[in-house]
Design an enzyme around this catalytic site. Structure first.
Site, PDB file in Angstrom:
ATOM      1  N   PRO A   1      -6.780 -82.526  68.197  1.00 52.16           N
ATOM      2  CA  PRO A   1      -6.496 -83.400  67.048  1.00 52.16           C
ATOM      3  C   PRO A   1      -5.606 -84.610  67.328  1.00 52.16           C
ATOM      4  O   PRO A   1      -5.356 -85.404  66.424  1.00 52.16           O
ATOM      5  CB  PRO A   1      -5.789 -82.455  66.051  1.00 52.16           C
ATOM      6  CG  PRO A   1      -5.458 -81.224  66.765  1.00 52.16           C
ATOM      7  CD  PRO A   1      -6.189 -81.188  68.060  1.00 52.16           C
TER       8      PRO A   1
ATOM      9  N   ASP B   1       5.486 -87.509  68.953  1.00 49.19           N
ATOM     10  CA  ASP B   1       5.695 -86.431  69.940  1.00 49.19           C
ATOM     11  C   ASP B   1       4.481 -85.511  69.868  1.00 49.19           C
ATOM     12  O   ASP B   1       4.536 -84.418  69.284  1.00 49.19           O
ATOM     13  CB  ASP B   1       6.982 -85.674  69.594  1.00 49.19           C
ATOM     14  CG  ASP B   1       7.301 -84.602  70.633  1.00 49.19           C
ATOM     15  OD1 ASP B   1       6.711 -84.626  71.728  1.00 49.19           O
ATOM     16  OD2 ASP B   1       8.145 -83.739  70.324  1.00 49.19           O
TER      17      ASP B   1
ATOM     18  N   ASP C   1      -2.244 -83.742  59.092  1.00 48.98           N
ATOM     19  CA  ASP C   1      -2.628 -84.574  60.227  1.00 48.98           C
ATOM     20  C   ASP C   1      -1.796 -85.870  60.173  1.00 48.98           C
ATOM     21  O   ASP C   1      -1.725 -86.527  59.125  1.00 48.98           O
ATOM     22  CB  ASP C   1      -4.121 -84.887  60.135  1.00 48.98           C
ATOM     23  CG  ASP C   1      -4.540 -85.880  61.192  1.00 48.98           C
ATOM     24  OD1 ASP C   1      -4.519 -85.526  62.377  1.00 48.98           O
ATOM     25  OD2 ASP C   1      -4.844 -87.039  60.833  1.00 48.98           O
TER      26      ASP C   1
ATOM     27  N   HIS D   1      13.172 -84.542  75.449  1.00 47.85           N
ATOM     28  CA  HIS D   1      13.439 -84.917  74.055  1.00 47.85           C
ATOM     29  C   HIS D   1      14.499 -86.013  73.942  1.00 47.85           C
ATOM     30  O   HIS D   1      14.397 -86.888  73.085  1.00 47.85           O
ATOM     31  CB  HIS D   1      13.808 -83.673  73.228  1.00 47.85           C
ATOM     32  CG  HIS D   1      12.636 -82.750  73.032  1.00 47.85           C
ATOM     33  ND1 HIS D   1      12.512 -81.544  73.682  1.00 47.85           N
ATOM     34  CD2 HIS D   1      11.500 -82.893  72.300  1.00 47.85           C
ATOM     35  CE1 HIS D   1      11.362 -80.970  73.341  1.00 47.85           C
ATOM     36  NE2 HIS D   1      10.732 -81.768  72.499  1.00 47.85           N
TER      37      HIS D   1
ATOM     38  N   GLN E   1      -4.685 -74.121  67.883  1.00 46.00           N
ATOM     39  CA  GLN E   1      -4.449 -74.024  69.324  1.00 46.00           C
ATOM     40  C   GLN E   1      -4.000 -72.621  69.744  1.00 46.00           C
ATOM     41  O   GLN E   1      -3.502 -71.841  68.930  1.00 46.00           O
ATOM     42  CB  GLN E   1      -3.409 -75.078  69.760  1.00 46.00           C
ATOM     43  CG  GLN E   1      -2.172 -75.192  68.865  1.00 46.00           C
ATOM     44  CD  GLN E   1      -1.603 -76.602  68.757  1.00 46.00           C
ATOM     45  OE1 GLN E   1      -1.930 -77.468  69.545  1.00 46.00           O
ATOM     46  NE2 GLN E   1      -0.735 -76.831  67.775  1.00 46.00           N
TER      47      GLN E   1
HETATM   48  N1  SAM Z   1       6.234 -82.354  74.626  1.00 44.72           N
HETATM   49  C1  SAM Z   1       4.875 -82.264  74.437  1.00 44.72           C
HETATM   50  C2  SAM Z   1       4.021 -82.820  75.516  1.00 44.72           C
HETATM   51  O1  SAM Z   1       4.535 -83.338  76.467  1.00 44.72           O
HETATM   52  O2  SAM Z   1       2.790 -82.745  75.422  1.00 44.72           O
HETATM   53  C3  SAM Z   1       4.469 -82.478  73.012  1.00 44.72           C
HETATM   54  C4  SAM Z   1       5.115 -81.385  72.242  1.00 44.72           C
HETATM   55  S1  SAM Z   1       4.791 -81.025  70.621  1.00 44.72           S
HETATM   56  C5  SAM Z   1       4.651 -79.254  70.721  1.00 44.72           C
HETATM   57  C6  SAM Z   1       3.161 -81.533  70.233  1.00 44.72           C
HETATM   58  C7  SAM Z   1       2.832 -81.305  68.756  1.00 44.72           C
HETATM   59  O3  SAM Z   1       1.839 -82.238  68.328  1.00 44.72           O
HETATM   60  C8  SAM Z   1       2.321 -79.932  68.401  1.00 44.72           C
HETATM   61  O4  SAM Z   1       3.264 -79.306  67.563  1.00 44.72           O
HETATM   62  C9  SAM Z   1       0.980 -80.198  67.666  1.00 44.72           C
HETATM   63  O5  SAM Z   1       0.733 -79.314  66.599  1.00 44.72           O
HETATM   64  C10 SAM Z   1       1.206 -81.638  67.208  1.00 44.72           C
HETATM   65  N2  SAM Z   1      -0.009 -82.399  66.889  1.00 44.72           N
HETATM   66  C11 SAM Z   1      -1.132 -82.548  67.635  1.00 44.72           C
HETATM   67  N3  SAM Z   1      -2.015 -83.338  66.993  1.00 44.72           N
HETATM   68  C12 SAM Z   1      -1.444 -83.719  65.816  1.00 44.72           C
HETATM   69  C13 SAM Z   1      -1.855 -84.542  64.722  1.00 44.72           C
HETATM   70  N4  SAM Z   1      -3.056 -85.115  64.687  1.00 44.72           N
HETATM   71  N5  SAM Z   1      -0.993 -84.705  63.689  1.00 44.72           N
HETATM   72  C14 SAM Z   1       0.248 -84.117  63.697  1.00 44.72           C
HETATM   73  N6  SAM Z   1       0.673 -83.312  64.706  1.00 44.72           N
HETATM   74  C15 SAM Z   1      -0.155 -83.123  65.749  1.00 44.72           C
END
Ligand code: SAM
Length: 306
Positions: free
Chosen positions: A170, A161, A143, A67, A36
């Site tokens: 993803p 989250d 993942d 959070h 990203q």
């Molecule tokens: N607060 C946020 C919102 O409202 O959208 C979400 C925050 S957090 C930064 C989202 C996280 O999800 C990111 O660190 C991203 O890398 C992770 N992420 C996305 N897809 C994922 C997957 N398939 N497995 C694990 N982590 C994932």
């Protein structure tokens, strides 16, 4: 129209016809990871902010609202959580909230993007407040779906989250009935799962579909919402429980458990717990008209934006 003289980030508000201009005081980091585009900037209105693919993920102004409301209702619904799984949560603030509990012995945080986690540790340490150094935390870069499919471990609470299910990203297959069923199998008796569930303003339909998928997997699904000014929306969450109903947790119990937590919360308490689950009538009416259940064959998406 008069062009602003300052630098700015234009965030398309998950809709092609509405943008939000954030005046930028300072760019702290801007670059791409394998997964990203990452922008960490200091804005005039919301202080330090993390944008992923141009979408605000959290801001100094109200990350505590997000959070705390993601983590504490689920942690309080379980009577004594010891083992917690976080999927996503790159900033480390979800882990920060979980690690406040003295009952917690082990936290596994699984995020797909190791480069992003390192950037958050380096440039946004106020979010994690030492969570990554806590010996109870294990960080896994993988993942989240693959992790849930392959681990044999059981957890008392699972917290999702994740980024919104934007097509081609993803997180899409982590908002389906099949995924929630996989999570349910990784819960100990009386276990609780919670997921962020997108916006009640831009995507009430996705919110309702996510609620339907959690209900299909868990039986008991409680949708709730918190006011997120920086997202310009009430934000949705859905909790699924194999044990207690979050509405039945006595306020006195929440009050006394809050007193045992490390540090002070900014937003959530026993009063707020009850209030979060009270959805206004127009939200209930619109959401109840949505019958679709997102599946792997037919997932829910966040509205297209450009
Ligand atoms: N607060 C946020 C919102 O409202 O959208 C979400 C925050 S957090 C930064 C989202 C996280 O999800 C990111 O660190 C991203 O890398 C992770 N992420 C996305 N897809 C994922 C997957 N398939 N497995 C694990 N982590 C994932």
């Amino acid at each position: 129209m008069v062009e602003p003289k300052w630098r700015y980030i234009l965030e398309w508000m998950r809709m092609p016809f509405e943008g939000h201009l954030h005046g930028v005081r300072r760019t702290i980091y801007s670059g791409r990871t394998r997964f990203q585009q990452v922008d960490i900037v200091e804005t005039y209105s919301f202080g330090k902010c993390l944008f992923l693919d141009g979408i605000l993920q959290s801001s100094e102004y109200d990350e505590r609202v997000y959070h705390e409301c993601l983590v504490h209702p689920a942690m309080m619904t379980h009577p004594g959580p010891r083992r917690v799984l976080i999927i996503g949560g790159g900033e480390g603030a979800t882990a920060r909230e979980v690690l406040r509990y003295p009952t917690v012995e082990r936290v596994v945080m699984v995020d797909i993007d190791g480069e992003l986690v390192e950037l958050c540790r380096r440039y946004m340490p106020e979010w994690s407040e030492g969570a990554f150094e806590d010996p109870r935390l294990e960080l896994v870069i993988e993942d989240g779906r693959k992790y849930v499919e392959s681990t044999g471990e059981l957890f008392d609470v699972v917290i999702l989250d994740l980024t919104d299910p934007v097509p081609g990203t993803p997180s899409v297959f982590l908002y389906t009935k099949e995924f929630y069923e996989l999570v349910r199998r990784r819960l100990s008796p009386g276990g609780v799962m919670v997921t962020q569930a997108t916006s009640l303003r831009y995507s009430l339909d996705s919110f309702a579909r996510i609620r339907n998928a959690v209900a299909a997997a868990f039986g008991l699904a409680r949708p709730y919402m918190a006011p997120m000014v920086s997202f310009m929306s009430w934000w949705g969450f859905v909790m699924g429980s194999l044990g207690r109903d979050p509405l039945s947790v006595p306020p006195e119990e929440i009050g006394s458990r809050l007193a045992s937590l490390r540090g002070r919360l900014a937003f959530y308490d026993e009063e707020v717990h009850r209030y979060l689950f009270r959805l206004p009538s127009f939200v209930r009416e619109q959401a109840d008209r949505v019958r679709e259940v997102p599946t792997d064959a037919n997932p829910t998406y966040f509205p297209a934006y450009s």
